[in-house]
Design a protein around this motif. Sequence first.
Motif, mmCIF file in Angstrom:
data_model
loop_
_atom_site.group_PDB
_atom_site.id
_atom_site.type_symbol
_atom_site.label_atom_id
_atom_site.label_comp_id
_atom_site.label_asym_id
_atom_site.label_seq_id
_atom_site.Cartn_x
_atom_site.Cartn_y
_atom_site.Cartn_z
ATOM 1 N N LYS A 41 0.862 -1.178 0.000
ATOM 2 C CA LYS A 41 0.000 0.000 0.000
ATOM 3 C C LYS A 41 0.897 1.225 0.000
ATOM 4 O O LYS A 41 1.691 1.425 0.905
ATOM 5 N N GLU A 43 0.994 5.225 0.102
ATOM 6 C CA GLU A 43 0.192 6.394 0.425
ATOM 7 C C GLU A 43 1.066 7.633 0.328
ATOM 8 O O GLU A 43 2.203 7.633 0.764
ATOM 9 N N LYS A 46 0.840 13.304 3.797
ATOM 10 C CA LYS A 46 -0.172 14.334 3.943
ATOM 11 C C LYS A 46 0.503 15.691 4.109
ATOM 12 O O LYS A 46 1.433 15.843 4.885
#
Length: 101
Positions: A41, A43, A46
């Motif tokens: 995964k 990601e 942020k």
Amino acid sequence: MSRSQRYSKKSYFVIKRFILFFSLCISAITALYFYSQSLIKIEAPKKVLGEKIIIKLPSGDHVFTYENLIVNEDGKLYYKGERNQIDLTGGIVTYEEWDEK
């Protein structure tokens, strides 16, 4: 029973076992591939964009953006995004909440 009949029975079982072994190997490789893909995964980190602000331009237009995307350089106000830069000089910055759609 002749020798040729015995030989044909043995070769049938050998071929049958080989096909079974080969299909099991293929199914195991396929299952491991899909299992390993589900583990990976990626990601994106942020970004901290700051507070929501509205910039009222002298032309009457409004720019909805975040505080950390506005830069003040040489007395001029700029919006700096990932791919573009907009001159917002003369605009009035107000800290207000706006709805994201």
